[in-house]
Design a protein around this motif. Structure first.
Motif, mmCIF file in Angstrom:
data_model
loop_
_atom_site.group_PDB
_atom_site.id
_atom_site.type_symbol
_atom_site.label_atom_id
_atom_site.label_comp_id
_atom_site.label_asym_id
_atom_site.label_seq_id
_atom_site.Cartn_x
_atom_site.Cartn_y
_atom_site.Cartn_z
ATOM 1 N N PRO A 107 0.837 -1.213 0.000
ATOM 2 C CA PRO A 107 0.000 0.000 0.000
ATOM 3 C C PRO A 107 0.864 1.253 0.000
ATOM 4 C CG PRO A 107 -0.836 -1.585 1.592
ATOM 5 C CD PRO A 107 0.477 -2.128 1.115
ATOM 6 N N GLY A 108 0.531 2.149 -0.917
ATOM 7 C CA GLY A 108 1.292 3.383 -1.026
ATOM 8 C C GLY A 108 2.616 3.221 -1.734
ATOM 9 N N VAL A 134 -14.355 5.326 -8.931
ATOM 10 C CA VAL A 134 -14.118 5.493 -7.503
ATOM 11 C C VAL A 134 -12.795 4.859 -7.098
ATOM 12 C CG1 VAL A 134 -14.994 4.958 -5.201
ATOM 13 C CG2 VAL A 134 -16.562 5.641 -7.011
ATOM 14 N N GLU A 135 -12.509 3.699 -7.642
ATOM 15 C CA GLU A 135 -11.305 2.975 -7.226
ATOM 16 C C GLU A 135 -10.042 3.708 -7.665
ATOM 17 O OE1 GLU A 135 -9.912 -1.696 -7.008
ATOM 18 O OE2 GLU A 135 -11.639 -1.079 -8.207
ATOM 19 N N ARG A 136 -10.058 4.247 -8.882
ATOM 20 C CA ARG A 136 -8.883 4.956 -9.375
ATOM 21 C C ARG A 136 -8.650 6.247 -8.582
ATOM 22 N NH1 ARG A 136 -5.542 3.670 -14.149
ATOM 23 N NH2 ARG A 136 -7.448 2.850 -15.042
ATOM 24 N N TRP A 196 -5.337 7.257 -5.946
ATOM 25 C CA TRP A 196 -4.434 8.413 -5.973
ATOM 26 C C TRP A 196 -4.681 9.372 -4.826
ATOM 27 C CZ3 TRP A 196 -0.015 8.146 -7.781
ATOM 28 C CH2 TRP A 196 0.259 7.274 -8.837
ATOM 29 N N LEU A 197 -5.844 9.277 -4.198
ATOM 30 C CA LEU A 197 -6.007 10.021 -2.951
ATOM 31 C C LEU A 197 -5.103 9.425 -1.871
ATOM 32 C CD1 LEU A 197 -7.412 12.118 -1.180
ATOM 33 C CD2 LEU A 197 -9.217 10.437 -0.766
ATOM 34 N N ALA A 198 -5.081 8.097 -1.800
ATOM 35 C CA ALA A 198 -4.240 7.434 -0.816
ATOM 36 C C ALA A 198 -2.753 7.695 -1.088
ATOM 37 C CB ALA A 198 -4.520 5.929 -0.819
ATOM 38 N N HIS A 225 -6.846 0.323 -0.440
ATOM 39 C CA HIS A 225 -5.780 1.237 -0.843
ATOM 40 C C HIS A 225 -5.170 1.965 0.348
ATOM 41 C CE1 HIS A 225 -6.449 0.666 -5.113
ATOM 42 N NE2 HIS A 225 -7.747 0.772 -4.897
ATOM 43 N N ALA A 226 -5.477 1.510 1.559
ATOM 44 C CA ALA A 226 -4.824 1.994 2.777
ATOM 45 C C ALA A 226 -4.955 3.500 2.941
ATOM 46 C CB ALA A 226 -3.352 1.570 2.792
ATOM 47 N N VAL A 227 -6.169 4.013 2.723
ATOM 48 C CA VAL A 227 -6.418 5.429 3.003
ATOM 49 C C VAL A 227 -6.334 5.634 4.512
ATOM 50 C CG1 VAL A 227 -8.087 7.304 2.765
ATOM 51 C CG2 VAL A 227 -7.853 5.605 0.950
ATOM 52 N N ASP A 228 -5.823 6.781 4.925
ATOM 53 C CA ASP A 228 -5.670 7.056 6.353
ATOM 54 C C ASP A 228 -7.004 6.919 7.081
ATOM 55 O OD1 ASP A 228 -3.079 7.557 5.793
ATOM 56 O OD2 ASP A 228 -3.283 9.739 5.759
ATOM 57 N N PRO A 229 -7.019 6.277 8.241
ATOM 58 C CA PRO A 229 -8.282 6.097 8.974
ATOM 59 C C PRO A 229 -8.997 7.414 9.276
ATOM 60 C CG PRO A 229 -6.554 4.706 9.897
ATOM 61 C CD PRO A 229 -5.887 5.592 8.897
#
Length: 1878
Positions: free
Chosen positions: A1527-1528, A1572-1574, A1578-1580, A1700-1704
């Motif tokens: 992730p990342g 949404v997934e893409r 890139w937000l993550a 995608h391991a976005v910050d909690p």
């Protein structure tokens, strides 16, 4: 069951009332079926009796209370007039709801108050919704029309009707606003803004204040809004009908004229209106008749600005706007003209009346003609013309007629201009029409206008009835039920009476054609023709009126004025006067009226010079009939939607409902006819599931089949209703006749009441038993607790007594000890203070004495030092004077010595010594170079030894001695090959030397060409000077350009003037005709009654034809100030042009401008150049300049080639200066043998060459200035070529070109300066040599006895000269080589010095920084610096080791290749051993690199590989691939690349890489914004990259959780804090994109999931009656949504964010925003849906919301704040479930803390009970709630929540524990070949 059975005691009925129209009552006895008298009781408790003769005279039954307030009137069980009226009253007066459906009609009641229900949020709420899904609204009708047009490809029309003041104009305006909002295009045209901008214009010129409405439309209009295939507005078109022209000249009391007049008067003080001489509105007759010139709340001056802005937006030109206002002002002044009676039957205008003068000035007409023909008229018969004066009444009528005519024509012109502005250039696909037309009108006196209005309403009502009937029958056919033909009112006979052959309109037109026709004669013809018609009546009293039975009511029309209004005649003399106006717009209004305007009542011949016969124009009635027919055809081709506007009262009071006024309009607008048609069939319709759900309580369990609702209904319904004619079973619905649903509701209520009684009985018994048990248990419990309390109280007393005694003992001891300690502490403190005082006093004394001694020593030292410095200064000054005298003496001696010949010899000896010294230095440099080469060879040998050692160590133990000999043999071969390559390289160097010599030859050739060019330039210079003198006399280039612009401007003014002359000619012709008529009248002896000769027409034509002769035209043109006149010729002499020069040379054709007209030809002839100008010289100079520019380009290219060769290090041409130096050296060597005369001459030639260069530059500038490139003249070929080159040179260069040009210019200037300096030195040396040179004759005379031939007998001088020259060249070459080496070493030393300086600065900064640190910080900084240095050295050593290993690997591969070439017997064995060894060695090397090498967490890439890296990591990365990686990982890899750029300290590279990264992320997000997934990916990664930048920034606040290894990886050279902000902004943008995507995904699911989903079994929120079959435009393939679909979407969002391991923390913010949108959308929809506001729906909504809250808890997101964002919709659901009595006011207000006041009131007004046991919300309760909510401090008064609101997003710092050196580049990313891990 029959209808009479419902008339029982307690039945609620409606009784007619003269005041209230209908009055509610209740039966006090049953109806038995025979004629009788029934006792009733009114709602006010008043009793009365009614007579019932038969069943047909029974009163109307009332609907159950539960049905009152329905959105659709046709859904009522009893459909009759009183129910419709009462339902509208309840919705409007009690609930403040202005819109109600009545089948396909939207009934809109004017609230006379501004309501906040038309903003953009409301538009967004209705956009995309079905018509029946939301509360009635004009936006719902507009949305239905828009969807039908877009989905079914059908043209639509919205018909808005109603009487004046009902709100038609506002309704049409809001409909167009909706279309402009939802159909707005993205193009720059913004057509929708223009469509809306037409409203203020049309309101200003077509609306006026009446007694019924402050903004009444006095015309009808139909606007077609055009759409393209993308359903975007592309244009519009407007049609107008029947403008009320009479309002221009007459208004009744309390009414106003059209708004535009008052707007002009209110803005009269503006500068642009001062010339119109405007006054206040009360000063003009046309605006002051109503005695009320203002409207409350309306600012006419502000409206004037809005009108002007709208005109500008629609493209009206400033002059047209000013002219429009000027005409309006002229009408006002024309109305103030006073007409007086004269001699009884004639009239005249007051001679000194200023109004007529101002009006004529504003109209641009002749005042005398206007005075004449307003008071007279001309009658033309066969052969003669009569002038007849008019009476005062007739003249005033003619005055008003002209005013009305001017206004109507200007109105039509403005509408035409608006249509032009709204016209679409693109193809129109479909359109939606909005018809704003007058409703049915009836007054005490009805005239021609009311007749036309009611005629139009008859046609519209016919279309309406047919459409309603058609929809009703289509529903029955669709459901396949048996039905009989429904009879409906057909008004075709009434329409035939009006428009059929010999109908009212035909008879009216016929009477208008009769010479002596009158209104009374026409009325008598109507009596005779139509007395037997059913819709025509003759009144009993009066012979000038007639009655027509319209569909709405009988209307009595007064025939007076019908003929005049139908003719709409205006005198031809008035038209001719206006046509002769000097203003173009005024004449344009009347230009097409020559064949349309009649004169009086007699069709006469034309008297003007244009002898064409005149025909009678079409009457107003025939024109209106044709336009109405066209409108009906348009409406029939579209799908209509109806809006009926109702005026609730005549006082314009807000939300006041007068039943009398309302019922009149309901009858007139066709609403009751819709009810009648619906009631005649089956008005109530239920689907089978709805019917079963509602009435299953009436069915037996054995009759219920839950799998088949239709079967259950067919079994149950016949048992409830025995009469089969009262209902029908369709395919999907059950159809009921009127009243049957009310009967079923009564049965259901009785059943529920009986069940309720039984439940109450059992519940009350159970309650009493429980109550007795609770009382007995309570008595026993009280006794037990009382006895226990007494015992506990006594025990407590004993414990407290003992505790008190103990406390007293301890307290007294504590108090005594505290007193002793306080006394002891005071004594000690006093002692310490006294001792301290004496010690400090002694210390102060000693300190004072010490400071005194210090001051004395410092002062004495200062005085001694000052005395010493004074003495020293005097000594130095004396020495300086002495030394200066000695220096001056020595300088004088040196100057004397320098002038002597001996000094010159010494100088020459010094030069020779310097040459020898340079030769010695050259030898020493050679030796140093040899030493360097030897050192390099020794280094190479050392490296070879190291290589051999490594080879031996790698092959230890395996035949080392044998293989070593072979390897050495191979190494010798390699060295031999290396020597061969060196020889080849030496050959290349020699080839370059040959090329250099060739270049010198080329330079010599160029010099020769240059000398020839100088001669040509010399000649050109002389001719050019002559040309410059000639051109100086003509005024220069600037004057030529000015003259050219003047000529072009004069040509344009001449063209415009010519057009004005044509128009002026036509106007003068018209005025001539008018003057003829006036002259004829004035010359008549009888002043008006004398016959004129019949041949006057012919004479007038001849005079007109001969009035303007060609000679006069020429004289007028000569007098004019236009282009080409004599005056202009004298003022503006034109300079010679290139075309004129070409004409003189080649005798070509004249220029195009010269062939246009004679004056221009003469002007061109005058502009020819003088005969003494040499044109060939100018052309030759142009060609010469061109060749010079080519030569300059060639020299520039060669100069660039020299620079490239110097950069490549070929040893030839270090710089252009050295080349020039070599050339000068050659020239000097040639000049050594020449005499002094030739040297001085050469010096003069060189100076002359410099002058030539400067003069060439001036020549080029002069040519550029003096050559005319006039657009209007034909240029010569050379001129064209020179013009193209100059234009190309004059184009604006870009930044790179400017920098390159600047660099080249600086280099060129430096070379020129150096060349000049060298040239001056050469000239000085030449002059010196010339002075010292000795001729051969002097030598012969001195040494050979005067024999000259013996001096050079063996040619020894030539040989000596050549040898000396070769020596000098050799020395110069050696000097050049030495200078080159010196220069290279100097540059190396300077670079090294710069590095050392930078390192020194860095060390100084570190030292300064370390000095300011603490000891621990110093140690840490020192260690960090040492680590950095060692890391850098380590990396360099590793690179060297890698290079050596790579070289070893290459050598082994080469040995392997050589081994394959061996042909001996042991070749195979040797090859196998070598391959085995190589494999083993490679494996060892690979194993070492992977196991023992410590990476630094960086990725190295080349600058040219930047784009492929970004493309692979960002643009081509797919989410599926990313989910399989760390992730990342893309963010980590990007940062590793940034780390390498920081390590090598390449700021340009890091800047380029970060910019490419940002642009790549933006590009991929924009391209896949709906994925949404893409976007999540890139937000993550953007957030991870941002966190990584912070973590490795080196800032202490971000290093708290770093490991020591991670701290080593921090950035050392760059501060990327600014880029952190850029990436933070980028993350915010991606976050917003993701939120929009999520909102768009869940939006279709919100209403079905939250509001419509019924998860609680047995609890339904269905209405008591099904919605009547509304027309729905829902697509058949529309997917169905539910709560499950919403939950699936939420789970999908959470899964993607987690993958995608976005910050909690960011996940919490995302769902907080999504939940806000969910709650806001649900609440907004709830506020606009009456069917959702009931107790059952509140329970279902709360249950559905609990699922959403549980989802948050299950996913541990309850702390994100998402739950609190649902509080508004939760409180709304709780409000629906809460009790609503007066005692609950406070609790309700406290409970709804998150709802605004309008939202609470709206929900309470919309609350509708579903069952009988529910109660309606009392009005008093709502009023108390409003009063209580006024105490709130909140200022938010919005009804809907803002769907665009977003919480502020933050990105909390989240460091990573992953070490960068452990990250490997996976093969899936395809960047392994682009980057190198290091």
């Amino acid at each position: 069951m029959t209808a009479t059975e419902l008339y029982t005691k307690g039945a609620r009925i409606w009784l007619p009332d003269p005041e209230l129209v209908w009055r509610g009552a209740e039966l006090l006895q049953d109806y038995k079926g025979e004629p009788c008298t029934l006792r009733v009781q009114y709602e006010e408790a008043e009793e009365s009796e009614i007579q019932v003769k038969d069943k047909t005279s029974l009163p109307h039954l009332r609907n159950p209370e539960i049905l009152i307030g329905e959105n659709d009137l046709t859904s009522l069980s009893y459909l009759n007039e009183p129910e419709v009226l009462y339902n509208l009253k309840v919705r409007f007066a009690e609930r403040n709801i202005i819109y109600t459906y009545c089948g396909i009609v939207l009934v809109a009641i004017n609230p006379y108050e501004q309501l906040d229900i038309y903003n953009n949020d409301i538009i967004q709420a209705y956009s995309g919704q079905d018509m029946g899904a939301m509360d009635p609204h004009i936006y719902a009708v507009a949305e239905e029309a828009y969807k039908r047009m877009s989905r079914f490809e059908q043209n639509q029309s919205i018909i808005v009707s109603g009487e004046s003041g009902a709100g038609k104009t506002v309704s049409a305006k809001f409909a167009m606003r909706y279309f402009a909002m939802v159909g707005g295009s993205q193009a720059e045209t913004q057509v929708e803004k223009k469509v809306l901008a037409s409203n203020p214009i049309m309101e200003a010129i077509g609306n006026a204040k009446t007694t019924r409405n402050d903004n009444s439309s006095r015309f009808g209009k139909y606007i077609e809004i055009s759409f393209n295939r993308s359903n975007e507005i592309v244009g519009a078109h407007m049609r107008t009908y029947l403008l009320e022209k009479s309002r221009v000249v007459y208004q009744t009391k309390d009414e106003r004229n059209y708004h535009v007049f008052y707007q002009l008067c209110a803005s009269a003080a503006l500068p642009e209106l001062k010339k119109f001489s405007l006054m206040g509105a009360d000063k003009f007759f046309y605006t002051s008749q109503g005695k009320n010139i203002s409207i409350d709340g309306v600012d006419d001056a502000e409206d004037y600005q809005s009108l002007k802005d709208a005109m500008k937006l629609l493209g009206f030109q400033e002059k047209d706007i000013a002219m429009i206002f000027q005409i309006f002002a002229g009408i006002l002044h024309f109305g103030n003209v006073k007409i007086n009676a004269k001699d009884g039957e004639s009239s005249e205008m007051a001679p000194k009346d200023p109004s007529i003068g101002v009006a004529c000035r504003l109209f641009g007409v002749d005042e005398s003609q206007m005075r004449t023909w307003i008071c007279n008229k001309k009658i033309t018969t066969v052969g003669e013309t009569l002038t007849k004066p008019l009476t005062k009444a007739q003249a005033m009528f003619a005055q008003d007629a002209l005013s009305k005519f001017i206004y109507s024509k200007l109105f039509d012109w403005i509408v035409t201009q608006i249509n032009k502005a709204l016209h679409s250039q693109t193809k129109t696909h479909r359109f939606i029409g909005v018809l704003d037309i007058y409703g049915f009108e009836t007054f005490q006196k009805n005239s021609f206008e009311q007749f036309c209005i009611n005629y139009a309403n008859e046609k519209l009502q016919q279309i309406f009835n047919m459409h309603v009937f058609k929809l009703e029958q289509e529903e029955y056919v669709k459901e396949a039920i048996e039905w009989s033909f429904i009879d409906y009112y057909d008004n075709q006979p009434c329409i035939d009476l009006i428009e059929a052959k010999l109908g009212i309109l035909d008879l009216l037109d016929e009477e208008c054609k009769v010479p002596n026709g009158s209104d009374s004669n026409w009325c008598q013809k109507l009596y005779g023709k139509h007395m037997k018609h059913s819709h025509f009546q003759k009144p009993k009293i009066g012979m000038d009126t007639f009655i027509i039975n319209h569909f709405a009511d009988q209307v009595t029309y007064t025939s007076a004025g019908f003929l005049d209004k139908n003719r709409d005649a205006v005198s031809e003399e008035h038209v001719n006067i206006m046509k002769a106006s000097e203003f173009e717009l005024v004449g344009e209004l009347f230009v097409d009226l020559t064949e349309d305007t009649g004169k009086g009542r007699v069709q006469a011949l034309q008297t003007g010079p244009r002898g064409s016969s005149k025909q009678m124009k079409k009457t107003v009635g025939s024109q209106f009939r044709e336009s109405l027919t066209l409108l009906m055809e348009t409406l029939n081709s579209t799908s209509p939607h109806y809006i009926r506007c109702i005026k609730p009262n005549d006082l314009k009071a807000s939300f006041v409902f007068e039943p009398k006024r309302a019922v009149e309009q309901l009858r007139a607008c066709g609403v009751l006819e819709t009810i009648r048609i619906s009631a005649a069939g089956f008005p109530s319709r239920w689907t089978y599931p709805e019917f079963f759900q509602r009435y299953r309580v009436l069915a037996l369990s054995r009759d219920i089949n839950r799998k088949d609702f239709k079967k259950s209904c067919t079994v149950v319904l016949p048992k409830l209703i025995q009469d089969v004619d009262k209902y029908r079973f369709g395919k999907t619905k059950i159809f009921f006749r009127a009243g049957q649903v009310a009967y079923l509701e009564k049965l259901r209520a009785d059943k529920l009441r009986a069940c309720g009684i039984m439940i109450q009985k059992h519940v009350r018994g159970w309650q009493m038993k429980n109550k007795y048990k609770r009382l007995r248990t309570a008595a026993l419990g009280v006794q037990r607790y009382g006895r226990g309390k007494l015992a506990r109280r006594y025990a407590q007393y004993l414990r407290e007594t003992r505790a008190a005694t103990t406390i007293q003992k301890h307290w007294r001891g504590y108090k005594t000890r505290r007193t002793f300690h306080s006394v002891q502490h005071a004594v000690v403190k006093i002692q310490a203070a006294v001792r301290g005082f004496f010690g400090r006093r002694a210390f102060q004394k000693r300190l004072y004495e010490y400071k005194t001694r210090v001051i004395q020593s410092r002062v004495r030292t200062f005085l001694a030092r000052k005395q010493f410095q004074k003495v020293l200064y005097g000594i130095v000054k004396v020495q300086g004077h002495f030394r200066r005298r000695k220096a001056k003496e020595e300088l004088r001696l040196l100057k004397i010595e320098a002038r002597s010949m001996e000094n010159i010899k010494n100088v020459n000896k010094g030069l020779e010594n310097k040459i020898i010294q340079l030769q010695q230095q050259l030898d020493s440099r050679k030796k140093e170079n040899q030493d360097v080469v030897e050192k390099q060879n020794s280094a190479i040998k050392a490296l070879e030894a190291e290589k051999d050692r490594l080879l031996i160590s790698s092959t230890e133990g395996q035949k080392a001695s044998n293989r070593l000999a072979e390897l050495e043999n191979e190494l010798r071969q390699l060295r031999a090959e290396l020597e061969r390559e060196r020889g080849e390289k030496q050959d290349l160097v020699s080839e370059k030397e040959i090329l250099r010599q060739k270049y010198e030859q080329d330079v010599g050739v160029l010099k020769a060409e240059n000398s020839s060019m100088k001669e040509e330039l010399d000649a050109a210079n002389r001719k050019l000077q002559e040309q410059m003198k000639i051109s100086a006399t003509t005024g220069g280039n600037e004057k030529w350009e000015e003259q050219r612009r003047m000529l072009i401007a004069e040509m344009e003014s001449e063209r415009q003037h010519h057009q004005r002359l044509v128009k002026e000619h036509n106007r003068l012709l018209q005025r001539f005709e008018n003057m003829q008529g006036e002259m004829q009248m004035l010359t008549s002896p009888t002043k008006g009654h004398k016959r004129t000769p019949s041949d006057i027409s012919q004479l007038s034509m001849e005079s007109v034809a001969s009035s303007v002769s060609p000679d006069q035209k020429e004289e007028e043109e000569k007098d004019d100030q236009g282009y080409g006149t004599e005056k202009k010729k004298r003022q503006a002499p034109t300079p010679p042009t290139a075309a004129a020069m070409e004409k003189q040379m080649k005798e070509a054709k004249p220029s195009p401008l010269a062939t246009d007209s004679i004056p221009e030809k003469e002007d061109a002839e005058k502009t020819l150049p003088p005969a003494d100008i040499d044109v060939a010289l100018i052309l030759k100079l142009q060609r010469l300049v061109k060749s010079l520019e080519k030569e300059r380009d060639t020299i520039r290219k060669k100069f660039e080639a020299l620079e490239e060769q110097a950069k490549e290090g070929t040893g030839f041409g270090d710089s252009a200066f050295k080349s020039l130096k070599q050339m000068l050296t050659d020239q000097n060597s040639l000049l050594l043998g020449s005499n002094a005369y030739e040297s001085l001459k050469m010096q003069e030639l060189e100076n002359e060459n410099d002058k030539l260069k400067r003069e060439v530059a001036k020549l080029m500038e002069s040519i550029a200035k003096t050559t005319n490139f006039n657009k209007g003249a034909k240029s010569t070929p050379a001129g064209k070529e020179f013009l193209a080159r100059k234009l190309s040179m004059r184009r604006k260069p870009d930044k790179q070109e400017e920098e390159a040009a600047k660099t080249f210019h600086d280099q060129f200037e430096a070379m020129t300066d150096e060349l000049e300096r060298r040239r001056e030195e050469c000239l000085q040396l030449r002059s010196l040599l010339a002075e010292r040179s000795i001729s051969t004759h002097a030598v012969a005379k001195q040494s050979y006895g005067g024999q000259d031939e013996m001096v050079n007998e063996d040619n020894e001088l030539t040989m000596a000269y050549k040898s000396q020259r070769d020596i000098i060249r050799l020395l110069e070459q050696q000097l050049q080589k030495t200078e080159k080496e010196l220069k290279s070493r100097t540059s190396e030393y300077e670079a090294e010095l710069q590095d050392l300086r930078r390192e020194n600065d860095k060390q100084n900064k570190l030292i300064q920084h370390s000095l300011s640190l603490t000891s621990e910080a110093k140690i840490e900084a020192t260690m960090q610096h040492e680590i950095t240095r060692l890391t850098s050295e380590n990396l360099d050593l590793r690179e060297k080791v890698d290079q050596q290993e790579e070289q070893i690997r290459k050598l082994k591969k080469m040995l392997k290749v050589y081994a394959k070439r061996l042909k001996e017997g042991e070749a195979a064995e040797i090859q196998a051993e070598l391959e085995k060894e190589e494999t083993k060695s490679v494996e060892n090397v690979a194993h070492i690199r992977h196991r023992e090498r410590n990476y630094m967490g960086m990725l190295e890439y080349k600058k040219e590989e930047e784009t492929p890296v970004v493309k692979a990591l960002i643009l081509e990365l797919k989410p599926k691939v990313a989910t399989c990686l760390l992730p990342g990982l893309p963010a980590y890899l990007l940062f590793m690349c940034v780390r390498h750029t920081d390590f090598i300290n390449d700021d340009e590279k890091v800047r380029s890489f970060l910019t490419s990264t940002i642009n790549g992320i933006k590009k991929v997000v924009k391209k896949h914004h709906d994925d949404v997934e893409r976007v999540t990916l890139w937000l993550a990664n953007t957030c991870r990259f941002l966190h990584t930048l912070k973590q490795y920034s080196g800032e202490k606040q971000f290093q708290t959780e770093n490991t020591p290894r991670q701290n080593e990886h921090c950035l050392r050279n760059f501060d990327l804090s600014e880029y952190r902000q850029v990436f933070s902004d980028l993350a915010v943008w991606i976050y917003q994109t993701l939120i929009k995507n999520m909102e768009a995904t869940i939006q279709p699911s919100i209403v079905p999931a939250v509001l419509e989903h019924e998860a609680i079994a047995g609890l339904t929120g269905s209405k008591p009656s099904g919605l009547r079959g509304r027309s729905s435009s829902r697509a058949e393939d529309t997917p169905e949504y539910s709560l499950d679909s919403l939950m699936k979407s939420m789970n999908l969002f959470l899964r993607v964010l987690t993958q995608h391991a976005v910050d909690p923390e960011l996940i919490k913010q995302i769902f907080r925003q999504v939940y806000y949108f969910l709650g806001a959308s649900a609440l907004n929809n709830l506020l606009l849906r009456k069917d959702m506001c009931n107790w059952s729906k509140g329970m279902q909504i709360r249950y559905n919301l609990s699922h959403m809250e549980q989802w948050l808890r299950d996913n541990k997101l309850q702390e994100s704040g998402a739950g609190s964002s649902l509080e508004p919709i939760i409180q709304a659901s709780q409000l629906l479930q809460a009790r609503k009595t007066d005692s609950d006011v406070d609790s309700v207000c406290d409970m709804c803390s998150k709802l605004t006041v309008p939202q609470i009131v709206k929900i309470l007004n919309l609350y509708t009970p579903v069952d009988e046991f529910e109660e309606r919300v009392p009005i008093s309760f709502i009023r108390k709630i409003q009063q209580k909510l006024k105490e709130r401090e909140s200022t938010d008064t919005s009804l809907l929540m803002d769907l665009k609101f977003s919480y502020s997003v933050t990105f909390p710092f989240n460091p990573s524990s992953i070490a960068l050196e452990t990250i490997e580049v996976p093969e899936q990313l395809n960047i392994a070949k682009l980057v190198v891990r290091c």
